[in-house]
Design a protein around this motif. Structure first.
Motif, PDB file in Angstrom:
ATOM      1  N   THR A 101       0.824  -1.219   0.000  1.00 17.66           N
ATOM      2  CA  THR A 101       0.000   0.000   0.000  1.00 17.66           C
ATOM      3  C   THR A 101       0.855   1.266   0.000  1.00 17.66           C
ATOM      4  O   THR A 101       0.584   2.205  -0.762  1.00 17.66           O
ATOM      5  CB  THR A 101      -0.901   0.015   1.260  1.00 17.66           C
ATOM      6  N   ARG A 102       1.864   1.302   0.858  1.00 15.05           N
ATOM      7  CA  ARG A 102       2.632   2.556   0.977  1.00 15.05           C
ATOM      8  C   ARG A 102       3.439   2.877  -0.278  1.00 15.05           C
ATOM      9  O   ARG A 102       3.379   4.016  -0.755  1.00 15.05           O
ATOM     10  CB  ARG A 102       3.505   2.517   2.235  1.00 15.05           C
ATOM     11  N   PRO A 103       4.186   1.914  -0.845  1.00 19.89           N
ATOM     12  CA  PRO A 103       4.869   2.273  -2.105  1.00 19.89           C
ATOM     13  C   PRO A 103       3.879   2.643  -3.206  1.00 19.89           C
ATOM     14  O   PRO A 103       4.160   3.540  -4.015  1.00 19.89           O
ATOM     15  CB  PRO A 103       5.686   1.021  -2.462  1.00 19.89           C
ATOM     16  N   LEU A 104       2.710   1.990  -3.222  1.00 26.34           N
ATOM     17  CA  LEU A 104       1.736   2.364  -4.257  1.00 26.34           C
ATOM     18  C   LEU A 104       1.227   3.784  -4.023  1.00 26.34           C
ATOM     19  O   LEU A 104       0.961   4.522  -4.978  1.00 26.34           O
ATOM     20  CB  LEU A 104       0.561   1.377  -4.289  1.00 26.34           C
ATOM     21  N   ASN A 105       1.087   4.186  -2.764  1.00 22.80           N
ATOM     22  CA  ASN A 105       0.659   5.565  -2.482  1.00 22.80           C
ATOM     23  C   ASN A 105       1.696   6.559  -2.990  1.00 22.80           C
ATOM     24  O   ASN A 105       1.356   7.611  -3.546  1.00 22.80           O
ATOM     25  CB  ASN A 105       0.436   5.758  -0.982  1.00 22.80           C
ATOM     26  N   VAL A 106       2.978   6.213  -2.810  1.00 24.72           N
ATOM     27  CA  VAL A 106       4.047   7.101  -3.309  1.00 24.72           C
ATOM     28  C   VAL A 106       3.970   7.172  -4.833  1.00 24.72           C
ATOM     29  O   VAL A 106       4.032   8.254  -5.439  1.00 24.72           O
ATOM     30  CB  VAL A 106       5.435   6.571  -2.866  1.00 24.72           C
ATOM     31  N   LEU A 107       3.798   6.008  -5.457  1.00 26.28           N
ATOM     32  CA  LEU A 107       3.733   5.982  -6.925  1.00 26.28           C
ATOM     33  C   LEU A 107       2.497   6.747  -7.422  1.00 26.28           C
ATOM     34  O   LEU A 107       2.550   7.412  -8.459  1.00 26.28           O
ATOM     35  CB  LEU A 107       3.715   4.533  -7.418  1.00 26.28           C
ATOM     36  N   GLU A 108       1.420   6.673  -6.655  1.00 27.24           N
ATOM     37  CA  GLU A 108       0.201   7.408  -7.029  1.00 27.24           C
ATOM     38  C   GLU A 108       0.490   8.907  -7.045  1.00 27.24           C
ATOM     39  O   GLU A 108       0.074   9.625  -7.962  1.00 27.24           O
ATOM     40  CB  GLU A 108      -0.909   7.077  -6.023  1.00 27.24           C
ATOM     41  N   ASN A 109       1.260   9.357  -6.050  1.00 26.86           N
ATOM     42  CA  ASN A 109       1.631  10.778  -6.012  1.00 26.86           C
ATOM     43  C   ASN A 109       2.542  11.158  -7.170  1.00 26.86           C
ATOM     44  O   ASN A 109       2.687  12.328  -7.499  1.00 26.86           O
ATOM     45  CB  ASN A 109       2.336  11.112  -4.696  1.00 26.86           C
ATOM     46  N   ARG A 110       3.168  10.151  -7.778  1.00 21.25           N
ATOM     47  CA  ARG A 110       4.044  10.419  -8.932  1.00 21.25           C
ATOM     48  C   ARG A 110       3.344  10.150 -10.260  1.00 21.25           C
ATOM     49  O   ARG A 110       3.994   9.970 -11.281  1.00 21.25           O
ATOM     50  CB  ARG A 110       5.293   9.544  -8.847  1.00 21.25           C
ATOM     51  N   GLY A 111       2.027  10.020 -10.218  1.00 21.09           N
ATOM     52  CA  GLY A 111       1.285   9.949 -11.481  1.00 21.09           C
ATOM     53  C   GLY A 111       0.870   8.551 -11.912  1.00 21.09           C
ATOM     54  O   GLY A 111       0.403   8.372 -13.041  1.00 21.09           O
ATOM     55  N   VAL A 112       1.011   7.555 -11.040  1.00 24.46           N
ATOM     56  CA  VAL A 112       0.507   6.211 -11.367  1.00 24.46           C
ATOM     57  C   VAL A 112      -0.945   6.122 -10.885  1.00 24.46           C
ATOM     58  O   VAL A 112      -1.266   6.580  -9.783  1.00 24.46           O
ATOM     59  CB  VAL A 112       1.372   5.122 -10.675  1.00 24.46           C
ATOM     60  N   LYS A 113      -1.809   5.580 -11.714  1.00 23.92           N
ATOM     61  CA  LYS A 113      -3.224   5.424 -11.308  1.00 23.92           C
ATOM     62  C   LYS A 113      -3.384   4.061 -10.629  1.00 23.92           C
ATOM     63  O   LYS A 113      -2.892   3.047 -11.143  1.00 23.92           O
ATOM     64  CB  LYS A 113      -4.140   5.477 -12.531  1.00 23.92           C
ATOM     65  N   VAL A 114      -4.067   4.052  -9.477  1.00 20.70           N
ATOM     66  CA  VAL A 114      -4.206   2.817  -8.703  1.00 20.70           C
ATOM     67  C   VAL A 114      -5.681   2.474  -8.541  1.00 20.70           C
ATOM     68  O   VAL A 114      -6.474   3.316  -8.112  1.00 20.70           O
ATOM     69  CB  VAL A 114      -3.567   2.978  -7.298  1.00 20.70           C
ATOM     70  N   THR A 115      -6.069   1.238  -8.894  1.00 17.49           N
ATOM     71  CA  THR A 115      -7.424   0.762  -8.602  1.00 17.49           C
ATOM     72  C   THR A 115      -7.330  -0.275  -7.502  1.00 17.49           C
ATOM     73  O   THR A 115      -6.580  -1.255  -7.621  1.00 17.49           O
ATOM     74  CB  THR A 115      -8.073   0.107  -9.847  1.00 17.49           C
ATOM     75  N   ARG A 116      -8.092  -0.053  -6.409  1.00 16.51           N
ATOM     76  CA  ARG A 116      -8.083  -0.992  -5.282  1.00 16.51           C
ATOM     77  C   ARG A 116      -9.402  -1.759  -5.271  1.00 16.51           C
ATOM     78  O   ARG A 116     -10.460  -1.141  -5.130  1.00 16.51           O
ATOM     79  CB  ARG A 116      -7.902  -0.236  -3.960  1.00 16.51           C
ATOM     80  N   ILE A 117      -9.305  -3.068  -5.439  1.00 14.57           N
ATOM     81  CA  ILE A 117     -10.518  -3.891  -5.465  1.00 14.57           C
ATOM     82  C   ILE A 117     -10.909  -4.214  -4.029  1.00 14.57           C
ATOM     83  O   ILE A 117     -10.141  -4.837  -3.296  1.00 14.57           O
ATOM     84  CB  ILE A 117     -10.280  -5.206  -6.248  1.00 14.57           C
ATOM     85  N   SER A 118     -12.120  -3.774  -3.671  1.00 16.99           N
ATOM     86  CA  SER A 118     -12.507  -3.955  -2.270  1.00 16.99           C
ATOM     87  C   SER A 118     -13.277  -5.250  -2.102  1.00 16.99           C
ATOM     88  O   SER A 118     -13.875  -5.764  -3.043  1.00 16.99           O
ATOM     89  CB  SER A 118     -13.361  -2.782  -1.812  1.00 16.99           C
ATOM     90  N   GLY A 119     -13.263  -5.766  -0.886  1.00 13.63           N
ATOM     91  CA  GLY A 119     -14.043  -6.954  -0.577  1.00 13.63           C
ATOM     92  C   GLY A 119     -15.413  -6.540  -0.110  1.00 13.63           C
ATOM     93  O   GLY A 119     -15.604  -5.432   0.368  1.00 13.63           O
ATOM     94  N   ARG A 120     -16.388  -7.441  -0.270  1.00 14.82           N
ATOM     95  CA  ARG A 120     -17.742  -7.068   0.142  1.00 14.82           C
ATOM     96  C   ARG A 120     -17.974  -7.328   1.622  1.00 14.82           C
ATOM     97  O   ARG A 120     -18.660  -6.609   2.285  1.00 14.82           O
ATOM     98  CB  ARG A 120     -18.767  -7.817  -0.696  1.00 14.82           C
TER      99      ARG A 120
END
Ligand SMILES: Cc1ncc(COP(=O)(O)O)c(C=O)c1O
Length: 381
Positions: A101-120
């Motif tokens: 999660t944390r590296p993806l958050n950093v990458l998101e701030n650098r312009g990577v789009k992130v889709t998180r699939i949630s559980g029901r």
């Protein structure tokens, strides 16, 4: 007396073989691949033998595609930063550990789009939502194999098949399943696998790595000396050197080899079945204790060897502390580095008490643990 039930964090005790082989490596000396003298050459051969062992258990035929890191977190970062760049899209789940999660958050701030699939319902992964999430610029799918909170397994075969169908590589965080479940990249549709050496593979802390499938190429995450092509100003482009700058943890890697050999001698299936049996005894006993709330289902055979519970609405830290201080039982309580997953489970305030036995744990220790939880429940509820 101590009853250690925190193997989900790091396995303990380590097999004797691990200690012996680490002592031998310390006595032998040498910096793997640095210098042409015999000591360093032998250290490099010893590291290579562990690559061979790991490539065998993870089902790849090129040991050079096993890259060593200090832990699973560094392995995951190496893969995420080595593949994703601004403008790319990545699909992940809401059950992830902060290592993803944390590296993806950093990458998101650098312009990577992130889709998180949630559980029901806190644990499920919606395959429909996932299949619909792919875009033209999707460059990676990354999920964990088993939740480190509840032990619940994600449907990694289906996730991988769908990614394959779209031509997108699948990075699997096998932190809770490497050395527990057979993970053979010949049959499993996973392209890159991140593993810790110090949990199910029974090696020492400071070990972990990536197993990189044939069709994947990663930019280096760390640059520096590799002991190869030293005349060049640039990083070598071949594996494992491209992704292994700086002195390796040769002693730890030797110990990891000892852990894997021990595991193979015991049989990974036997080890897992014993751990699942112990978890089933825990679950069955917990179900009879007033106030127990269990997370992740009641069938231990379908999960990683983790049992998570709470007592009523009591803060899990209070229960964990009482188990430790009054009964010598080492659990892990509180939040487990996966805040989204806690939110889905409804435990972001309370946390959970996590019990994770190893095959060294005895039924007597499980019995003592259940008695202790029953007493804590009586005292607190
Ligand atoms: C699912 C998951 N991913 C990643 C990690 C990080 O592993 P390491 O501590 O080896 O970096 C953990 C550690 O508990 C984990 O459970």
């Amino acid at each position: 007396m101590m009853i250690y039930l925190d193997n989900g964090a790091t396995s303990w005790p380590k097999p004797q073989e691990v200690k012996l082989i680490m002592n031998e490596a310390l006595d032998s000396g040498g910096n793997p691949g640095r210098g042409g003298h015999g000591v360093s050459m032998e250290a490099a051969r010893s590291v290579y033998r562990v690559r061979e062992l790991l490539s065998k258990i993870f089902g790849i035929n090129k040991p050079t595609r096993v890259v060593f890191t200090s832990n699973a977190t560094q392995a995951i970062n190496t893969a995420l930063f080595g593949i994703l760049k601004s403008g790319d899209h990545v699909i992940t789940s809401s059950l992830e550990h902060n290592a993803v999660t944390r590296p993806l958050n950093v990458l998101e701030n650098r312009g990577v789009k992130v889709t998180r699939i949630s559980g029901r319902s806190g644990n499920e992964f919606s395959l429909e939502e996932y299949a619909a999430a792919f875009r033209d610029n999707t460059k990676l799918v990354v999920t964990l194999h088993a939740s480190n909170i509840s032990g619940v397994l994600l449907p990694v075969e289906q996730i991988g098949e769908i990614a394959r169908g779209k031509g997108v590589p699948y990075l699997l965080d096998a932190a809770q399943t490497a050395g527990v479940y057979p993970l053979d990249l010949n049959s499993l549709p996973v392209d890159i696998l991140a593993f810790p050496g110090h949990k199910g593979l029974l090696g020492p802390q400071g070990t972990g790595g990536l197993v990189i499938g044939d069709n994947c190429s990663l930019r280096p995450f760390i640059y520096g000396g590799t002991g190869s092509l030293s005349e060049l100003d640039s990083q070598p482009d071949f594996l494992p050197d491209a992704l292994e700058s700086g002195t390796l943890n040769g002693v730890g890697i030797a110990g990891l080899g000892g852990g894997v050999k021990y595991l193979l001698a015991q049989g990974m299936d036997n080890v897992r079945k014993r751990e699942q049996q112990l978890c089933q005894s825990l679950i069955d006993g917990l179900l009879h204790i007033p106030g127990v709330k269990l997370y992740g289902g009641t069938d231990a055979a379908t999960k990683a060897p983790i049992v998570a519970f709470n007592l009523g609405e009591i803060d899990s830290m209070i229960v964990g502390d009482m188990l430790d201080e009054e009964y010598g039982i080492i659990s892990r309580a509180g939040l487990h580095c996966a805040p989204h997953a806690h939110r889905m489970l409804g435990t972001i305030e309370q946390g959970v008490v996590r019990l994770s036995p190893s095959h060294f744990t005895t039924e007597v220790e499980i019995g003592e643990t259940l008695k202790a939880v029953a007493k804590v429940s009586k005292e607190l509820l």
